[in-house]
Structure formats: C-alpha cells, structure tokens
Design an enzyme around this catalytic site. Sequence first.
Site, PDB file in Angstrom:
ATOM      1  CB  THR A  50      -0.826   0.472   0.927  1.00 21.53           C
ATOM      2  OG1 THR A  50       0.251   0.749   2.299  1.00 21.53           O
ATOM      3  CG2 THR A  50      -1.887  -1.157   1.656  1.00 21.53           C
ATOM      4  CB  CYS A  51       0.833   4.516  -1.130  1.00 20.89           C
ATOM      5  SG  CYS A  51       1.456   3.920  -3.294  1.00 20.89           S
ATOM      6  CB  SER A  52      -1.265   3.520   3.660  1.00 20.45           C
ATOM      7  OG  SER A  52      -2.032   3.887   4.846  1.00 20.45           O
ATOM      8  N   GLY A 106       4.890   7.450   1.638  1.00 16.50           N
ATOM      9  CA  GLY A 106       4.438   6.678   3.074  1.00 16.50           C
ATOM     10  C   GLY A 106       4.732   5.560   2.088  1.00 16.50           C
ATOM     11  CG  PHE A 107       5.653   1.301  -0.731  1.00 16.55           C
ATOM     12  CD1 PHE A 107       5.214   1.849  -1.362  1.00 16.55           C
ATOM     13  CD2 PHE A 107       6.530  -0.045  -0.498  1.00 16.55           C
ATOM     14  CE1 PHE A 107       4.856   0.509  -2.225  1.00 16.55           C
ATOM     15  CE2 PHE A 107       6.314  -0.159  -1.471  1.00 16.55           C
ATOM     16  CZ  PHE A 107       5.335  -0.657  -2.649  1.00 16.55           C
TER      17      PHE A 107
END
Length: 119
Positions: A50-52, A106-107
Amino acid sequence: MFRNRRHPPPPGHQAPAQANDIAGFARTQLEILHAAFGMLAFGGRLLYSTCSVLPAENEEIIERFLTREPKARLAPMPPGDLLPPGAQRRVAGVQLLPGAQAGTDGFYYACLEKTAVGT
C-alpha cells in the site's frame, strides 16, 4: 484536476466522506487480498503493498488475513542490509515513512506464501 500529495486540495476543501472511510478501505483491501490469494498455486507468493502509513491498511490487514486463512503464512523478508534505507520492520511486513532516508512517500509491503497444508 487530479489531486495528490504534490497537488493538495485548496484550503477549506472537504474531501468526500467516502475518501475518509479508512475502515471501508480496509474492508475492500481485505476482500481483494482474499480474492488474489485464492488464485495462487500452492507455494506461490503474493506481495501485499500500500501507499499508506496507517496500520489499519497495512499490518492489521495482514494480521486479520492470517487469522482467517490457514493456508497463508508470512514469507521471509530480505535481511536488514537489503531493505531500503530507513525501512522499519513490523511484526508483519515492512514500513517506509514519507521523507525518511529512502526519500519515498509512505509505503508498506508484506510477502505472503500459500502453503499446501496450512501454517
């Protein structure tokens, strides 16, 4: 106009309610993960990413998935010296924070493996 981290919305702009529905996103991500995992052959690997930076979209999804899927296990991750600079190991997966040493957004990622007989 497409808006993202580099093109934020104007001050005072309210995102639609569904854009702030982290629990809804997490449910959808878990459904996608179950569907994708079901297509794996035994011994196959799936990289969840995710890009979170939110645990609810990252390691919490993996932990929930592992408790519900007996044929899934965490696959080994590379040794620390092979991870990107500033990568943080989690109980399940690896997290990169925005602006950290790797210079990324963020990843998060975790590798899952399908076992023949469960974990």
